[in-house]
Design a protein around this motif. Structure first.
Motif, PDB file in Angstrom:
ATOM      1  N   ARG A  91       0.829  -1.205   0.000  1.00 57.45           N
ATOM      2  CA  ARG A  91       0.000   0.000   0.000  1.00 57.45           C
ATOM      3  C   ARG A  91       0.873   1.269   0.000  1.00 57.45           C
ATOM      4  NH1 ARG A  91      -5.866   0.375   2.209  1.00 57.45           N
ATOM      5  NH2 ARG A  91      -5.766  -1.785   1.521  1.00 57.45           N
ATOM      6  N   PHE A  92       1.959   1.229   0.743  1.00 55.37           N
ATOM      7  CA  PHE A  92       2.874   2.372   0.804  1.00 55.37           C
ATOM      8  C   PHE A  92       3.499   2.635  -0.572  1.00 55.37           C
ATOM      9  CE2 PHE A  92       6.863   4.556   1.517  1.00 55.37           C
ATOM     10  CZ  PHE A  92       6.579   5.463   2.529  1.00 55.37           C
ATOM     11  N   LEU A  93       4.048   1.578  -1.172  1.00 51.36           N
ATOM     12  CA  LEU A  93       4.697   1.735  -2.478  1.00 51.36           C
ATOM     13  C   LEU A  93       3.703   2.205  -3.536  1.00 51.36           C
ATOM     14  CD1 LEU A  93       6.966  -1.454  -2.481  1.00 51.36           C
ATOM     15  CD2 LEU A  93       7.697   0.916  -2.148  1.00 51.36           C
ATOM     16  N   ASP A  94       2.506   1.650  -3.518  1.00 47.85           N
ATOM     17  CA  ASP A  94       1.491   2.041  -4.507  1.00 47.85           C
ATOM     18  C   ASP A  94       1.101   3.510  -4.351  1.00 47.85           C
ATOM     19  OD1 ASP A  94       1.542  -0.500  -5.508  1.00 47.85           O
ATOM     20  OD2 ASP A  94      -0.328  -1.144  -4.558  1.00 47.85           O
ATOM     21  N   PHE A  95       0.941   3.940  -3.101  1.00 48.09           N
ATOM     22  CA  PHE A  95       0.536   5.321  -2.835  1.00 48.09           C
ATOM     23  C   PHE A  95       1.527   6.304  -3.451  1.00 48.09           C
ATOM     24  CE2 PHE A  95       0.782   9.189  -0.292  1.00 48.09           C
ATOM     25  CZ  PHE A  95      -0.548   9.583  -0.179  1.00 48.09           C
ATOM     26  N   PHE A  96       2.821   6.070  -3.218  1.00 52.75           N
ATOM     27  CA  PHE A  96       3.810   7.022  -3.711  1.00 52.75           C
ATOM     28  C   PHE A  96       4.093   6.838  -5.206  1.00 52.75           C
ATOM     29  CE2 PHE A  96       4.523   7.534   0.827  1.00 52.75           C
ATOM     30  CZ  PHE A  96       4.604   8.932   0.906  1.00 52.75           C
ATOM     31  N   ALA A  97       3.973   5.623  -5.706  1.00 54.21           N
ATOM     32  CA  ALA A  97       4.139   5.425  -7.153  1.00 54.21           C
ATOM     33  C   ALA A  97       3.062   6.191  -7.917  1.00 54.21           C
ATOM     34  CB  ALA A  97       4.097   3.941  -7.492  1.00 54.21           C
ATOM     35  N   GLU A  98       1.851   6.217  -7.369  1.00 57.00           N
ATOM     36  CA  GLU A  98       0.767   6.956  -8.005  1.00 57.00           C
ATOM     37  C   GLU A  98       1.002   8.463  -7.982  1.00 57.00           C
ATOM     38  OE1 GLU A  98      -2.590   5.702  -5.761  1.00 57.00           O
ATOM     39  OE2 GLU A  98      -2.642   3.683  -6.646  1.00 57.00           O
ATOM     40  N   ARG A  99       1.920   8.909  -7.135  1.00 59.73           N
ATOM     41  CA  ARG A  99       2.224  10.335  -7.001  1.00 59.73           C
ATOM     42  C   ARG A  99       3.610  10.663  -7.558  1.00 59.73           C
ATOM     43  NH1 ARG A  99      -1.398   8.464  -4.031  1.00 59.73           N
ATOM     44  NH2 ARG A  99      -3.124   9.715  -3.187  1.00 59.73           N
ATOM     45  N   GLY A 100       4.014   9.903  -8.582  1.00 59.27           N
ATOM     46  CA  GLY A 100       5.211  10.243  -9.344  1.00 59.27           C
ATOM     47  C   GLY A 100       6.525   9.760  -8.798  1.00 59.27           C
ATOM     48  N   HIS A 101       6.514   8.883  -7.804  1.00 57.77           N
ATOM     49  CA  HIS A 101       7.754   8.373  -7.238  1.00 57.77           C
ATOM     50  C   HIS A 101       8.146   7.072  -7.946  1.00 57.77           C
ATOM     51  CE1 HIS A 101       6.313  11.053  -4.109  1.00 57.77           C
ATOM     52  NE2 HIS A 101       7.468  10.979  -3.471  1.00 57.77           N
ATOM     53  N   THR A 102       9.431   6.910  -8.212  1.00 57.84           N
ATOM     54  CA  THR A 102       9.948   5.656  -8.754  1.00 57.84           C
ATOM     55  C   THR A 102      10.143   4.666  -7.617  1.00 57.84           C
ATOM     56  OG1 THR A 102      11.097   6.771 -10.551  1.00 57.84           O
ATOM     57  CG2 THR A 102      11.855   4.551  -9.983  1.00 57.84           C
ATOM     58  N   ALA A 103       9.523   3.485  -7.717  1.00 53.61           N
ATOM     59  CA  ALA A 103       9.681   2.452  -6.690  1.00 53.61           C
ATOM     60  C   ALA A 103      11.034   1.774  -6.876  1.00 53.61           C
ATOM     61  CB  ALA A 103       8.558   1.438  -6.784  1.00 53.61           C
ATOM     62  N   VAL A 104      11.893   1.900  -5.876  1.00 53.52           N
ATOM     63  CA  VAL A 104      13.252   1.364  -5.932  1.00 53.52           C
ATOM     64  C   VAL A 104      13.313   0.123  -5.048  1.00 53.52           C
ATOM     65  CG1 VAL A 104      15.690   1.841  -5.501  1.00 53.52           C
ATOM     66  CG2 VAL A 104      14.170   3.669  -6.307  1.00 53.52           C
ATOM     67  N   PRO A 105      13.787  -1.022  -5.565  1.00 50.78           N
ATOM     68  CA  PRO A 105      13.875  -2.228  -4.736  1.00 50.78           C
ATOM     69  C   PRO A 105      14.816  -2.028  -3.548  1.00 50.78           C
ATOM     70  CG  PRO A 105      14.175  -2.750  -7.066  1.00 50.78           C
ATOM     71  CD  PRO A 105      14.239  -1.270  -6.951  1.00 50.78           C
TER      72      PRO A 105
END
Length: 886
Positions: A9-23
């Motif tokens: 949920r955390f990763l999805d929230f910020f990905a939807e707001r223009g953040h690149t999800a970094v492993p």
């Protein structure tokens, strides 16, 4: 809500707001100041400090972290865990305070149905730095928080820095009120158990200067680019959303705790001391699982020691709970099942994890047995001397040398009616801890290279144009020269400096591959390249020795790699990949490389394995490697994203940090597929040969293979061939018959040795009988003295033999000295002598002026003066008479 769902949920929230999800980066970190990643921002540090340009303006991650500084507090509080996961969102010069506060409030209080965590806004408190009026105003405006729930705190709590000069700034923390059952009202300043911190927002806006501690350093000014670094504790959010009291009871750890309680036959919640031990087990088993999955192996120093301590604390805690049988394999399997939804690598690596953990548990159980023997001996000695307290130094020895936990020492000593000098032990532990902290501080600031001059070069000129994959020579310009005291304008013949070029063909040491060798040349310049490194991301530097002329900043040079060196380096690095694949082909996928080093002609490869490899297995591995070379497998390089590489089955090194796009080196396609930045041959046959030269242990559960490759490999095999030829000539046997002929020779030598020993024993027995017959009577005791040749063992053996020939019912003392170059005295006394008060150890020390030692039955010592030793032995009868009181 499951922990894995909170993470997603955390990763999805910020990905939807223009953040690149970094492993998540692996737990072992290449940062020289750390052993493990201990905060969510560590992988982003080069971007936050300006050492490297960030590849994205904003990013988000859930980073695996390990902290063990407060390991003794694990299980005792709700806040300490050795492994934790940090949800983070980062801005690199993009957004700042308003957006960070808005994002945090939105995700925390947004309804679960709408993708948030659904926290009650009325129960959230925040803290701000006392000088940060901007954040206070934003919390009022964005979250409509009343002033009483916005708490101002000082530098100790709400001002962040890394402890060294660099970025810093105020921070704002979010707390959640868990209710009056868990503590006093009044906010986080009053009770941080009731008010649990769950998110910290760091506003990096200043640059700090030198200074120790969390306060007192100067603020040098504003940063040119302001950054955001936030961290939400995943386990803490799970504690809140799952309605449990502490992080040990969330869905990723509670099943481990419950299984430990079941194995030990205890009930969680019934006894406070047992609850602490169960929480230690739950925490440490999960931490060990994650460290083992990321390639750390138990050892005696560095990362390995941290893991070993964690595993042994878990085993010890199970023992304290009353479970003495092996337990790690059972508990780790439970942890695997809980962690795999978020970290599938733990399931993939589990056979290796279980094997390493079992080996460490078996070793620790043996250590406990050995330590118990040492402890029992020490307790017996204390009681014999009329004491009631085991010295602190003895308890520290058991802890430091034998890995014997202090609480186990306390427990077992108490069972035998002896106390332990806890204050003395604590003082010694404090000294050791201070030494460790001083070493950590040195790693963090003092011993790490001073890169300030190099950072200025990187800021001014940008990254090095690195051509090592494409060419062996470049025409380059000298951007900077750095000597021992700092930047210099030029270097003369005989001087060694660090040179920065605008472009370079030289490979910088990394990924196990040694740096290139070669030369820099100019109109009147000749310089030798000694070493090549990457002290900062993107910057390649060369340590060079000027052999002729001068090298000046701004000058033009021709940079050329030694082609023979590079060929050997390519052969060795490709040979390492081939050997790794051959090893996994023969031993299976758990034989995963955990470290390597290669240079022209030589390679070594470390891998987890219990027990040495047999000669047959070594031959099979070597044959599999060379069979791949004979098949001339193609060597290819492909670029792809890290998820694509993992999906393809590419092997990644645990202690390397990778970008979004990675370089995959394949040898024979799927047969060998690894993430690698090294230089390689174009076809496997170009490696030449892989000749194994050694196989050894480099720690518990870790083996090392060494090999010669290329022309050095052929040279090694030629030397082996010549050696076999010489031996065959000397023993006059065909090569095929050498093993049998050598075995027959060894059998004959052993038989001769046995016969010689039989003759020596026979001669010694005859002489002992003669010497016993010549013994003098002193105050009712028999004293026999003699001189013999040989070594100290011969003197001791003769003394024991003579003692056995003296009349058993009377006190008997036998003393033997050596006639060789080194004066030695051996004394043996019989049981009647000991009953009468004679001690072999006491007699030796008296005769030698305090030197020597041993037991009451047999003792020995050395003397520096032969004549004085002879005189002392001559006085033995008188000494015996005095000891017997005659």
């Amino acid at each position: 809500m499951r922990t894995a769902d909170i993470r997603t949920r955390f990763l999805d929230f910020f990905a939807e707001r223009g953040h690149t999800a970094v492993p998540s980066a692996p737990l072992p970190t290449p940062d020289p100041t750390l052993l493990f990643v201990n905060a969510g921002m560590v992988p982003f540090k080069p971007y936050l400090t300006g050492e490297a340009a960030p590849p994205w303006p904003r990013a988000t991650s859930v980073q695996k972290c390990v902290r063990t500084l407060d390991i003794e507090e694990v299980g005792k509080t709700t806040r300490h865990g050795s492994f934790f996961q940090m949800n983070g969102n980062f801005s690199f010069g993009d957004y700042f305070k308003e957006e960070a506060i808005t994002f945090a409030w939105d995700l925390s209080t947004r309804s679960v149905a709408d993708g948030g965590y659904g926290l009650d806004p009325a129960r959230i408190w925040v803290t701000v730095h006392h000088s940060d009026d901007e954040s206070r105003g934003l919390w009022r405006r964005v979250a409509d928080l009343p002033d009483e729930r916005i708490v101002a705190r000082g530098d100790e709590d709400n001002f962040w820095s890394m402890g060294v000069p660099g970025p810093c700034g105020p921070c704002s923390e979010l707390y959640y009120d868990r209710g009056p059952a868990l503590g006093r009202a009044g906010g986080p300043a009053v009770d941080e158990d009731r008010y649990m911190e769950f998110w910290n927002l760091v506003f990096m806006q200043y640059e700090r200067g030198e200074g120790t501690g969390k306060t007192g350093y100067p603020i040098l000014g504003e940063l040119p680019r302001r950054n955001i670094d936030t961290g939400m504790g995943l386990e803490r959010m799970a504690t809140l959303l799952q309605g449990v009291d502490n992080l040990y009871e969330i869905d990723e750890t509670r099943p481990v705790l419950d299984r430990a309680a079941e194995l030990a036959g205890v009930r969680y919640g019934a006894d406070a001391a047992q609850d602490v031990r169960l929480r230690v087990v739950a925490d440490h088993v999960r931490t060990a699982l994650m460290l083992l999955a990321d390639g750390t192996a138990p050892g005696n120093e560095g990362r390995g020691y941290v893991l070993r301590r964690i595993l042994r604390r878990a085993v010890r805690s199970m023992r304290q709970l009353g479970h003495g049988d092996p337990a790690l394999a059972d508990l780790l399997a439970v942890a695997r099942d809980r962690m795999a939804p978020s970290h599938p690598e733990v399931a993939d690596a589990y056979p290796r994890i279980a094997d390493q953990a079992q080996g460490e548990e078996d070793a620790f159980r043996a250590t406990l047995k050995q330590g118990t023997t040492v402890l029992d001996t020490a307790v017996t000695r204390v009681k014999a001397d009329g004491g009631r307290q085991l010295p602190g130094a003895q308890a520290f020895l058991l802890h430091d040398t034998y890995g014997f936990p202090i609480d186990l020492t306390l427990e077992m000593a108490a069972e035998q009616g002896v106390e332990v000098d806890r204050e003395g032990f604590t003082a010694l532990m404090r000294e050791q801890r201070e030494r460790a902290r001083a070493d950590a501080r040195a790693r963090k600031s003092g011993s790490a290279p001073d890169t300030s001059a190099l950072r200025a070069v990187l800021d001014e000129h940008g990254p090095t144009d690195w051509r090592a994959w494409d060419t062996l020579a470049t025409d380059s310009r000298v951007l900077a020269l750095v000597g021992p005291a700092g930047p210099v304008p030029l270097a003369r013949a005989g001087e060694i400096v660090t040179a920065v070029l605008d472009r370079t063909p030289f490979y910088a040491e990394s990924g196990g591959q040694d740096s290139d060798a070669g030369r820099l040349s100019g109109a009147s310049l000749e310089a030798e390249v000694l070493d090549v490194q990457r002290p900062l991301p993107g910057l390649v530097v060369h340590q060079i020795r000027v052999t002729a002329g001068e090298l000046a900043v701004g000058g033009r040079v021709h940079a050329a790699v030694d082609p023979e060196w590079r060929l050997g380096a390519r052969q060795a690095h490709s040979g390492t990949h081939v050997l790794h694949a051959a090893l996994r082909e023969i031993l299976g996928p758990t034989a995963l490389q955990s470290g390597s080093y290669n240079r022209p002609g030589y390679l070594r490869l470390d891998f987890p394995w219990r027990g040495g490899l047999s000669a047959t297995v070594r031959s099979e591995v070597e044959e599999a490697a060379n069979r791949a070379l004979r098949r001339d497998l193609p060597v290819g390089v492909r670029w792809m994203t890290l998820p694509e590489a993992k999906e393809l089955g590419a092997i990644a090194l645990f202690d390397e940090t990778y970008g979004e796009r990675v370089r995959v080196v394949e040898i024979g396609g799927a047969w060998s597929r690894e993430l690698c930045g090294g230089t390689h041959v174009e076809h496997a046959s170009q490696v030449g040969v892989v000749a194994l030269t050694a196989e050894s242990s480099v720690g518990a559960g870790m083996r090392r293979l060494e090999a010669a490759v290329g022309i050095e490999g052929f040279g090694y095999l030629a030397r082996e061939r010549d050696l076999v030829a010489r031996i065959a000539e000397q023993v006059q046997a065909p090569r095929a018959e050498l093993p049998d002929r050598v075995a027959a020779l060894l059998d004959r030598l052993k038989a001769a040795d046995r016969e010689n020993e039989r003759l020596r024993q026979s001669a010694r027995a005859a002489r002992a009988a003669e010497l016993a017959g010549q013994a003098v009577e002193v105050a009712g005791a028999y004293v026999a003295t003699a001189t013999t040749d040989g070594d100290a063992g011969a003197a001791r053996a003769l003394a024991v033999e003579v003692r056995g020939r003296l009349r058993a019912e009377r006190p008997g003392v036998a003393a033997v000295t050596l006639s060789g170059a080194k004066p030695v005295l051996a004394v043996a006394v019989n049981e009647a002598a000991r009953t009468a008060g004679l001690s072999a150890s006491a007699l030796v020390k008296r005769l030698l002026g305090g030197r020597g030692g041993g037991s009451d039955e047999v003792a020995q010592g050395g003397g520096a003066d032969r004549e004085r030793l002879a005189a002392a032995v001559a006085g033995l009868p008188g000494v015996v008479r005095e000891e017997l009181g005659a």
